[in-house]
Design a protein around this motif. Structure first.
Motif, PDB file in Angstrom:
ATOM      1  N   ARG A   3       0.840  -1.196   0.000  1.00 60.23           N
ATOM      2  CA  ARG A   3       0.000   0.000   0.000  1.00 60.23           C
ATOM      3  C   ARG A   3       0.879   1.252   0.000  1.00 60.23           C
ATOM      4  O   ARG A   3       1.988   1.222   0.536  1.00 60.23           O
ATOM      5  N   VAL A   4       0.365   2.306  -0.599  1.00 58.64           N
ATOM      6  CA  VAL A   4       1.001   3.622  -0.556  1.00 58.64           C
ATOM      7  C   VAL A   4      -0.024   4.610  -0.023  1.00 58.64           C
ATOM      8  O   VAL A   4      -1.119   4.725  -0.578  1.00 58.64           O
ATOM      9  N   LEU A   6      -0.138   8.644   0.890  1.00 58.19           N
ATOM     10  CA  LEU A   6       0.561   9.928   0.842  1.00 58.19           C
ATOM     11  C   LEU A   6      -0.321  10.984   1.484  1.00 58.19           C
ATOM     12  O   LEU A   6      -1.449  11.206   1.045  1.00 58.19           O
ATOM     13  N   ILE A  39       4.398   3.179   3.128  1.00 60.46           N
ATOM     14  CA  ILE A  39       4.847   2.541   1.893  1.00 60.46           C
ATOM     15  C   ILE A  39       5.124   1.108   2.329  1.00 60.46           C
ATOM     16  O   ILE A  39       6.226   0.773   2.751  1.00 60.46           O
ATOM     17  N   ARG A  40       4.095   0.305   2.302  1.00 58.51           N
ATOM     18  CA  ARG A  40       4.169  -0.978   2.990  1.00 58.51           C
ATOM     19  C   ARG A  40       4.114  -2.131   1.999  1.00 58.51           C
ATOM     20  O   ARG A  40       3.315  -2.135   1.076  1.00 58.51           O
ATOM     21  N   MET A 400      -4.398   7.458  -1.487  1.00 59.92           N
ATOM     22  CA  MET A 400      -4.018   6.105  -1.097  1.00 59.92           C
ATOM     23  C   MET A 400      -4.387   5.058  -2.132  1.00 59.92           C
ATOM     24  O   MET A 400      -5.394   5.161  -2.825  1.00 59.92           O
ATOM     25  N   ILE A 401      -3.528   4.056  -2.211  1.00 58.57           N
ATOM     26  CA  ILE A 401      -3.770   2.923  -3.096  1.00 58.57           C
ATOM     27  C   ILE A 401      -3.246   1.686  -2.387  1.00 58.57           C
ATOM     28  O   ILE A 401      -2.301   1.757  -1.603  1.00 58.57           O
TER      29      ILE A 401
END
Lengths: 403, 403, 403
Positions: A3-4, A6, A39-40, A400-401
């Motif tokens: 996942r990101v 920001l 940033i997983r 987010m994504i």
């Protein structure tokens, strides 16, 4: 998968007291910011036989990564149970057990963050549910030190706790695919801490400390009891309630923490009671709903009826989709001030909207208006004559994504 | 996917002035070195709907990783466009937009590294091309602070810039599969910086700073203006030209930067003009060519006619292949000295050979001979009475693979 | 693929001398601990053509990751050989070449850890085996500095060594699938070090240093020669023997190191001889065996006859499997005290059991009882008048899974 997230936070208005809580200087205000909040990357799976593993590393600060879930475990145990050993979430606070991919508001409620800071600890925990999926339980033992940065726990004194959570969904409307449900849960813990851990010279620090940021990613935690000198044990009791009727959801939690301590370092040693709660309403203007995952007693991924897109049509012109939109409001309350501890008492209102581009991406917007008083213990290791107070207004966006 | 780049640099000859620029001591010369220059892993893909993501982390220094591309975005937009939000390359300098997997020389040209240091910034950028692929464009807004180490931008002053690049390939020989083409592009930017950012006490530092290493991975940047005290705005204008005729390629770029500043800290406040350029010729002795990726206006992967291998034949004897070989020469010029700023003026000649073992691996060899004068501003925050000067000769090897 | 190793160590009994070696203070004993010993992820594969790559990063301390194998190489070379360039294991010590996934005891033997600290170095190495797989060889050149933390080697003095290992399995019982075999190997190295590296001002430190922890993950290395001032060269010679008869295995190694040095810093400059050895017996109560991988001269994955599981049967009742169980005992000896160097001389007995849950996961238990004397050089950079001594008892558990 991964996942990101920001984030963009603007601190619109703050009083000098809030400036002091953030920077230590009443004249220096919180800085606006862009953060990669997550940033997983996650690797998980089974090994031949009935075992599983999960490794999750977060590179939001690439030069200093953090571990999230890191465990191995046994699945397919009797009563639909699995048993996990390693770094995993302690079962206190529904909104902590909900994945950050699915949280309805950008940051988790004050009470949830405070009484289960960073959620994950090294422990062993059993997870299960009954055959009809109406009841879920999890219980285990956890060390109290947060090892997400360095992966190691050092110290002859085992600061640890027993944790448990029992959740039920007595109403769950199967026919509508789960658009109607009621979830209720109770959770608790009993913990032992190293009373003089902060001042003696073993490697343990006293883990009786409760603190949180102001529903936004500030640099400092504004509510903060500091490490409670002399604290020997603490217990927690928490209640969760979540009612979903189609596009509408009403969710609340109430969490208590009681601390027993000895007089030490100028503190009077009286027992302490801290508490916090929140209540939020969320509504999908486009009609979707927040699903419930009954087997774990947490919320699941929202699926928009229509994705967001703008494309050229083959035959000319432009085709568009607009995604899904929800709006919400949350009231937060948190009291970390009791006896001679001024950890902060305050409340906040959060207005939110979530624009779901796809089931895997969205834009979250939060406006937080709040106040805090009797605060400042986190910046002092002696009793305070007087706490600080202040109001604040913060605006945040999260792009987010996840995949 | 990912890449491993392992570098070996030997500093063969340096003058005392160069020693000072590298170590701060005229008598201590640059140390020879082996570096993992890149140990990079990338995760990218689409999510259901028309969105995409990319996470790229570099572990060349494993104890302190860096983020590279980290973004989410929208694809399939009208006019063959996609829109990306996150950490991505600013569109200045062809050789920075070229992947490090494909760069013809080990390190990028002086001008390209200087005027777009580390290339990636947090921003939002649109990318597109016309249906015949003869024109590519990208334009966007970027924050100026480099957050590749810590993933966070802090500060009330938004130091930012608008960037754009328009590239064309008016000649592209489809029949030969792209062995002949001409690429031309123009790019520019307009930026605002925090004039007193380096000396006041907000979290911003002045991002008007231009600097680069000497075409080799030295410890210090020898060309370096330092943070330009009083600088308020700067603009850039860059030209790219790339001509490919079969195995032969001739490539050049010219980049200008103009800085406006106020007098501050002893500096006179006059406007500044910095500039740099390079020109290189490259030729494949084995006949391959460097392909052009027209949709992005950058070069693509070279495919050797024959891989390198030594194997036992089943019927006895040994079978061999020798890969591909190219040789090149590059002339670099960079002038960062203007008015009372002594950032360094100099030039360098680089002789190169690339031995392609496979399309995914090669050995690069570079010999750099150069000189620099009027330098040293990067080691001082007051105007210099006199700059330092010196010659240098450096030999480098890169062993590289990507997958 | 990857692995998770979670360790729990309790220091049950120590003398003041051991406390001093661990903490620098005779009155402060080693702290008990839970460590993620390994959280390792590996990416490896081939690229089109006959090349390969491997990147392995360990996140056991997430805020400061380490590189393990990071290399590129050529495969399918004549005589079943492959040639690797990058960070890889130096061929000294069977139990270091064995994967940590397969080691029979939790931590590797004293002699193996000491004389090949952390095993991996930047180098180039050839690996091969004959067609009948009865002989394996590997030889190469390695830089001596450990770059697993920062990925870079700096210094004008190339401290390096030549390493080689030749292993044979003259007896290997094909019919039983390798349940009976005898493995023997000899390995050696010749190294050059920077005699005044520790006190002059180049970037090299003297790499002639031999040290190890006490077969448990203590904070300090109790056996430790310190950096040997004046050391210019050293050579190593090692022997390996491994006999396997069905469920029983008997394994031993003996390693010598000779150091040549000049008088410097108060040390007398006499040549030094350090040595260490171990012998262990291991037996599977459940009948499995430890396989041999003849092509690399190392042990391979143990496959339990039955996995561990507890499941509900569809027809009622519970089905269970209990995994595999082995027990072992190891005797370790290590002498790092010679002439005026007091690096420590001692021995230890380790009792072990391994409970294999699956072929990919197990619980290891080790009880270590040992003593050390003539130690303490690691905490001093002048000759010691007298060494310290002490006994110790340590209990450890490792929960491990790999995939």
């Amino acid at each position: 998968n991964g996942r990101v997230h920001l984030d963009n936070w603007s601190f619109l208005e703050e009083d000098p007291g809030v400036n002091y809580l953030e920077t230590g200087d009443p004249n220096q205000d919180p800085q606006d910011r862009w953060d990669f909040r997550r940033i997983r990357l996650t690797w998980s799976g089974d090994v031949p036989g009935s075992m599983l593993y999960r490794i999750s590393i977060d590179f939001n600060n690439p030069s200093s990564a953090e571990m999230k879930d890191v465990y191995l475990g046994f699945k397919d145990l009797p009563y639909n149970q699995q048993f996990l050993i390693g770094n995993q979430k302690r079962p206190i606070g529904l909104d902590h057990l909900n994945s950050s991919r699915h949280n309805v508001f950008i940051e988790r409620p004050l009470a949830v963050e405070t009484f289960n800071e960073d959620a994950r600890r090294l422990g062993a925990c059993m997870y299960g549910y009954n055959d009809s999926e109406s009841v879920h339980w999890r219980y285990g033992a956890f060390l109290l030190e947060n090892i997400s940065q360095d992966g190691r726990f050092r110290g002859d004194y085992d600061e640890a706790g027993l944790y448990g959570r029992l959740s039920t969904s007595p109403w769950y409307d199967e026919i509508s695919g789960g658009r109607g449900y009621y979830h209720f849960a109770v959770a608790g813990s009993a913990n032992t801490t190293d009373a003089d851990g902060t001042i003696d010279n073993d490697d343990n620090s006293n883990e009786a400390r409760f603190r949180t940021r102001p529903l936004a990613r500030s640099s400092s935690r504004w509510w903060d009891t500091g490490r409670l000198l002399g604290a020997e044990t603490y217990q927690q009791l928490a209640f969760e309630s979540m009612l979903n009727i189609g596009a509408f959801q009403l969710t609340g939690e109430y969490i208590n923490t009681w601390v027993q301590r000895n007089p030490l370092g100028g503190f009077n040693g009286e027992d302490l009671h801290f508490q916090g709660a929140y209540l939020f309403a969320n509504y999908f203007l486009t009609g979707e709903h927040v699903p419930l995952k009954r087997r774990t007693g947490t919320i699941d991924r929202v699926k928009p009826f229509e994705n967001f897109f703008i494309v050229d049509r083959c035959c000319g012109g432009t085709g568009t989709g607009w995604g899904a939109l929800s709006v919400g409001v949350r009231a937060d309350y948190l009291d970390l001030s009791d006896s001679d501890i001024m950890g902060g008492e305050g409340h906040a209102i959060t207005l939110s909207s979530n624009w779901y581009w796809t089931a895997y991406s969205k834009l979250q917007t939060n406006l937080v208006v709040g106040e805090i008083e009797d605060a400042g213990q986190g910046r002092s290791n002696v009793p305070l004559a007087q706490g600080v107070a202040g109001d604040f207004t913060i605006l945040g966006f999260r792009y987010m994504i996840d995949f």
